[in-house]
Design an enzyme around this catalytic site. Structure first.
Site, short mmCIF file in Angstrom:
data_model
loop_
_atom_site.label_atom_id
_atom_site.label_comp_id
_atom_site.label_asym_id
_atom_site.label_seq_id
_atom_site.Cartn_x
_atom_site.Cartn_y
_atom_site.Cartn_z
N LYS A 236 57.74 39.57 13.75
CA LYS A 236 56.41 38.88 13.12
C LYS A 236 56.04 38.89 14.15
O LYS A 236 55.50 37.47 14.94
CB LYS A 236 56.78 37.64 12.57
CG LYS A 236 57.72 38.17 11.07
CD LYS A 236 57.66 36.49 9.90
CE LYS A 236 59.11 36.85 9.45
NZ LYS A 236 58.33 38.30 7.76
N HIS B 274 62.73 47.00 24.76
CA HIS B 274 64.05 47.98 24.96
C HIS B 274 64.07 48.82 24.49
O HIS B 274 64.13 50.46 24.66
CB HIS B 274 64.67 47.13 23.19
CG HIS B 274 65.34 46.20 22.94
ND1 HIS B 274 66.15 46.06 23.77
CD2 HIS B 274 64.97 44.79 22.25
CE1 HIS B 274 67.16 44.69 23.23
NE2 HIS B 274 65.77 43.69 22.95
#
EC number: 3.5.1.98
Length: 473
Positions: free
Chosen positions: A65, A175
């Site tokens: 979020k 990532h």
């Protein structure tokens, strides 16, 4: 280049500006836009925030979020920490800057795909790893350009000597790979920031305290000795992303310049701080970096929805304090963190550490104060929710094994400075055989990721059925 933030009075805005609390405060903050901010620390601290970055939305049920960035910024302002930093409205990264690391066809896909036309791109979703974890959402590429541009600009403040510490809480998406999204990350701003630092700094140290392994950054610099990556994370071979074993140490000239500290569930403050300080002091003394990048993923806190550690906000912040005290140019970034009220508390507290200003445990009133009920404290109790599986013997043995890897460094590498670091250019021009060797250690993790795709996330903590992190935003 970065430009000074224009601070406007917008009392009806839901975004985190520097003027949403009162007319008198708006007057104070408007003055910040027209003069150099007085810095109350010996260090010049540059703070990068785009008020739009918290308005993007991955999806209703998605754990990531961006609104946590708005909460963080409001707390920073409410504590008057902005008065102790130089505030910058970052520019957006250009396509060319992003493609200095990412493949052009992947970036072309991110630019063109939207929720409305995504069906026409479905054939390449698996190729670029877009799906449940990394969904297509409105403004996705603009979001990437905002947080990446902020990290690049923050790094440039360090390279041109106009700041000692640069902060971008919207960055740290560790990532993302060269040709694919991964773990809620689409563009790897950390790699882009390190590229910028490498134009002026012979050796850059990357430190990651997110609960997940910093696989994208490790993979990018796996074959160079100019960047040393150190990641403290949970590892059992199955926990996302499945990489980060202690034996992943780099390859080629980068062998022994990747260092992983694999931890088990429930590690507490005492063990984590002991391990972090002993490892990082040894790393810095051996590698002798000229700049440091610190990824402060807050999912390593206790009670994080996707985490399983028992760290307090003070312990997390102590890692930041320890790295700061080495007095090297420091780029501080965000990362994971999925109980958003605790993310905001953590990064606000760490901002106070970076500007050397003590703040009250009682949260000051701000527009989003209801997110922090019922205690309204900066340091809630977060420990003891998960059994600590890290025995004292495990911690001692892990420390010994990690430090043994440092014996192979044989001192800091010496490099000849060039505009484009030579080993970075070699990475970008890597042939298929070298690419396969570089990615060998992350292959197992990718297989694990494929198995995990679509799986419901475990380790979710809810205080009650009216958890404020589920408030409509």
């Amino acid at each position: 280049m970065s430009r000074r933030s224009t601070l406007r009075h917008q009392p009806d805005s839901a975004t985190a500006t520097f003027s949403t609390r009162s007319n008198s405060l708006a007057t104070t903050k408007n003055s910040i836009a027209t003069k150099r901010v007085g810095n109350h620390s010996n260090d010049i601290v540059a703070y990068f925030h785009d008020e739009q970055v918290g308005n993007y939305h991955y999806g209703e049920r998605h754990p990531m979020k961006p609104h946590r960035l708005t909460l963080t910024n409001h707390l920073v302002i409410s504590y008057d920490l902005h008065k102790k930093m130089e505030i910058f409205q970052p520019r957006r990264a250009t396509d060319e800057e992003i493609m200095s690391f990412h493949a052009p066809d992947y970036i072309d896909f991110l630019k063109k795909v939207t929720p409305e036309n995504m069906n026409t791109f479905s054939k390449v979703f698996s190729r670029f790893n877009v799906g449940d974890d990394c969904p297509v959402f409105d403004g996705m590429f603009d979001f990437c350009k905002i947080y990446s541009g902020a990290t690049i600009d923050a790094a440039r403040k360090l390279t041109n000597g106009s700041a000692d510490i640069s902060i971008n809480w919207s960055g740290g998406l560790h990532h993302a790979k060269r040709v694919e999204a991964s773990g809620f990350c689409y563009v790897n701003d950390i790699v882009l920031g390190i590229f910028e630092l490498l134009t002026h700094h012979p050796r850059v140290l990357y430190v990651d305290i997110d609960i997940h392994h910093g696989d994208g950054v490790q993979e990018a610099f796996y074959t160079t000795d100019r960047v040393m990556t150190v990641s403290f994370h949970k590892y059992n071979g199955d926990f996302f992303p499945g990489t980060g074993d202690i034996d992943e140490v780099g390859s080629g000239i980068g062998k022994h310049y990747s260092l992983n500290v694999p931890l088990k569930d429930g590690i507490d403050d005492e063990s984590y701080i002991y391990l972090f300080k002993s490892v990082m002091e040894a790393v810095i003394n051996s590698f002798r970096p000229s700049a440091i990048v610190l990824q402060c993923g807050a999912d390593s806190l206790g009670c994080d929805r996707l985490g399983c550690f028992n760290l307090s906000i003070k312990a997390h912040g102590e890692c930041v304090r320890f790295i700061k005290d080495f007095k090297l140019p420091l780029l501080v970034l965000g990362g994971g963190g999925y109980t958003i009220r605790n993310v905001a508390r953590c990064w606000t507290y760490e901002t106070s550490i970076l500007v050397d200003h003590e703040v009250s445990n009682d949260l000051p009133y701000n527009e989003y104060i209801d997110f922090f009920q019922p205690d309204y404290k900066l340091h809630p109790h977060l420990s003891g929710k998960v059994e600590n599986m890290n025995t004292k013997q495990y911690i001692r043995n892990l420390r010994i094994r990690v430090l043994e890897h440092l014996r192979f460094l044989n001192g800091a590498p010496s490099v000849q400075m060039q505009e484009i670091p030579p080993d970075m250019q070699g990475f970008l021009d890597m042939n298929d055989e070298e690419e396969a060797e570089r990615m060998a250690d992350s292959a197992k993790g990718k297989e694990t990721k494929e198995k995990q795709r679509g799986r419901e996330h475990d380790n979710e903590f809810y205080d009650n059925e009216q958890d404020v992190d589920d408030m409509e935003i």
